[in-house]
Design a protein around this motif. Sequence first.
Motif, short mmCIF file in Angstrom:
data_model
loop_
_atom_site.label_atom_id
_atom_site.label_comp_id
_atom_site.label_asym_id
_atom_site.label_seq_id
_atom_site.Cartn_x
_atom_site.Cartn_y
_atom_site.Cartn_z
N LYS A 42 0.94 -1.16 -0.24
CA LYS A 42 -0.01 0.12 -0.04
C LYS A 42 0.77 1.37 -0.26
N LYS A 43 1.93 1.35 0.79
CA LYS A 43 2.81 2.46 0.85
C LYS A 43 3.37 2.63 -0.45
N ASN A 44 3.98 1.54 -1.05
CA ASN A 44 4.49 1.74 -2.53
C ASN A 44 3.72 2.24 -3.39
N ALA A 45 2.46 1.68 -3.42
CA ALA A 45 1.38 2.09 -4.35
C ALA A 45 1.44 3.75 -4.25
N GLU A 46 1.06 4.22 -2.84
CA GLU A 46 0.96 5.54 -2.73
C GLU A 46 2.07 6.28 -3.15
N ALA A 47 3.07 5.94 -2.80
CA ALA A 47 4.42 6.62 -3.16
C ALA A 47 4.57 6.68 -4.65
N ASN A 48 3.95 5.91 -5.42
CA ASN A 48 4.05 5.87 -7.08
C ASN A 48 2.76 6.40 -7.65
N ASN A 49 1.86 7.02 -6.77
CA ASN A 49 0.49 7.49 -7.07
C ASN A 49 -0.35 6.29 -7.97
N LEU A 50 -0.02 5.14 -7.60
CA LEU A 50 -0.95 3.84 -8.37
C LEU A 50 -2.15 3.55 -7.58
N ASP A 51 -3.13 3.19 -8.38
CA ASP A 51 -4.27 2.71 -7.59
C ASP A 51 -4.10 1.18 -7.79
N ILE A 52 -4.00 0.42 -6.55
CA ILE A 52 -4.05 -0.98 -6.54
C ILE A 52 -4.81 -1.47 -5.36
N ASP A 53 -5.47 -2.62 -5.22
CA ASP A 53 -6.43 -3.36 -4.33
C ASP A 53 -5.37 -4.01 -3.71
N VAL A 54 -5.14 -4.07 -2.43
CA VAL A 54 -4.32 -5.02 -1.62
C VAL A 54 -5.26 -5.56 -0.53
N VAL A 55 -4.89 -7.08 -0.76
CA VAL A 55 -5.84 -7.97 0.02
C VAL A 55 -4.97 -8.49 1.21
N LYS A 56 -5.44 -8.78 2.39
CA LYS A 56 -4.63 -9.51 3.12
C LYS A 56 -5.36 -10.94 3.23
N ALA A 57 -4.63 -12.06 2.59
CA ALA A 57 -5.04 -13.14 2.75
C ALA A 57 -4.17 -14.48 2.30
#
Length: 176
Positions: A42-57
């Motif tokens: 999530k942190k890396n996606a935010e730092a790169n301004n990218l929209d990614i769904d991240v799921v803990k599973a």
Amino acid sequence: ARNRHVLDCFTHTGAFALNAAKGGAASVTAVDISQEAVDMTKKNAEANNLDIDVVKADVFDYLVKLDQEHNHDFDYIILDPPAFTKSGKTVHEAFRGYKEINYRAMKILPRGGYLATCSCSHFMGEELFVKMVKEAARDAGVTLRQIEFRQQAPDHPILMTVPETYYLKFFLFQIV
């Protein structure tokens, strides 16, 4: 991954997911069992301004659920698990684990979909890994077309006299 719906399994830091999003994927879902990995992705996606769904599973459970629900929303699945074996004694169990995730991914993918599958274990040799992929494809009732095969980058050299240095296998297949 351009215009594809990508599922990145065992995302760790999100490297494959981030690259897929940057490459124009229509959607990207990254899955990992580790909360630390989820937070890092999530942190890396935010730092790169990218929209990614991240799921803990747990990826095994996640793939089973998608298969049982006949969820075919993804047309590009990346399987980059940690080494399932770190000794010759556990290769049989590792084979079953690799086969399970590949089988599930193949069942989920539609015709024309892509599967990137990896192993970073020296003990899961190339010949054994290919055997596993073939068995998973047979059991899933799909035919695979190999698009690409890669090994580790030159900064991780393969020394012919040290078999343990050849550990990374990466295949890209298309369901045909």
